[in-house]
Write an enzyme that holds these catalytic residues in place. Structure first.
Site, PDB file in Angstrom:
ATOM      1  N   ASN A  16       0.826  -1.220   0.000  1.00 31.18           N
ATOM      2  CA  ASN A  16       0.000   0.000   0.000  1.00 31.18           C
ATOM      3  C   ASN A  16       0.861   1.271   0.000  1.00 31.18           C
ATOM      4  O   ASN A  16       0.483   2.277   0.590  1.00 31.18           O
ATOM      5  CB  ASN A  16      -0.982  -0.003   1.192  1.00 31.18           C
ATOM      6  CG  ASN A  16      -2.055   1.072   1.147  1.00 31.18           C
ATOM      7  OD1 ASN A  16      -2.513   1.557   2.182  1.00 31.18           O
ATOM      8  ND2 ASN A  16      -2.492   1.461  -0.040  1.00 31.18           N
ATOM      9  N   CYS A  18       3.054   1.778  -3.136  1.00 38.20           N
ATOM     10  CA  CYS A  18       3.386   2.073  -4.549  1.00 38.20           C
ATOM     11  C   CYS A  18       2.147   2.107  -5.449  1.00 38.20           C
ATOM     12  O   CYS A  18       1.702   3.176  -5.851  1.00 38.20           O
ATOM     13  CB  CYS A  18       4.377   1.043  -5.099  1.00 38.20           C
ATOM     14  SG  CYS A  18       5.993   1.068  -4.295  1.00 38.20           S
TER      15      CYS A  18
END
Ligand code: WE7
Length: 158
Positions: A16, A18
């Site tokens: 959570n 990229c």
């Protein structure tokens, strides 16, 4: 102002930081542009607990900013409740998909439609690859894939 969230989508990747915060920010901008943001609950999360509380990857923030998008998201892990409260859980690759399906099975009562975000791609690139060990170009590719898929997903739900 009170608003009714009739639709909901949770974007998910490994950490959570990229891919999924990029997808979330893009979808929020598109829904806002279409005047439908009040109709949507939009969030993102991780299959892993590694980066809880972290800001998105700096390269992702640079990429979003270059397209005029800001985000204040902080990483969080998906919860049992997410599988009951979100109509759609859209993830990036086969690893995410099997991890989410495994969690849904363990926790039971999952009502969410768990799908690859890439399944909405009009160009049929099903997998949105992890850019973590990649370059700025890889983040740009993620951005473009997310744009195509989010547009198609929004239209499919309008
Ligand atoms: C990533 C990552 C990504 C890989 N964001 N991390 Cl060192 C690690 C181990 C478990 C969970 C996480 Cl989230 C992380 C840090 C954060 N996008 N991608 N790691 C990654 C990519 C290819 C092969 C192996 C890993 C761990």
């Amino acid at each position: 102002m009170a608003s009714t969230n009739t639709k909901s989508v949770l974007f998910v990747c490994l950490g959570n930081i990229c891919r999924s915060p990029i997808a979330e920010a893009i979808f929020r901008k598109m829904a806002t542009g279409a005047g439908m943001v009040d109709k949507w609950l939009i969030d993102s999360g991780a299959t892993s607990d590694w980066n809880i509380g972290s800001l998105p990857d700096a390269r992702g923030l640079v990429c979003l900013r270059s397209h005029g998008i800001e985000t204040s998201h902080r990483a969080r892990q998906v919860t049992k409740e997410d599988f009951m409260s979100f109509e759609y859980i859209l993830c990036m690759d086969e690893n995410n998909l099997s991890e989410l399906n495994r969690k849904a099975k363990v926790w039971k009562n999952s009502t969410a439609k768990i799908e690859l975000l890439g399944s909405y791609d009009p160009q049929n690139q099903r997998i949105i690859k992890d850019p973590y060990y990649g370059s700025a170009e890889d983040f740009e590719k993620v951005y473009e894939q997310c744009c195509r898929c989010c547009q198609a997903f929004l239209e499919a739900n309008t």
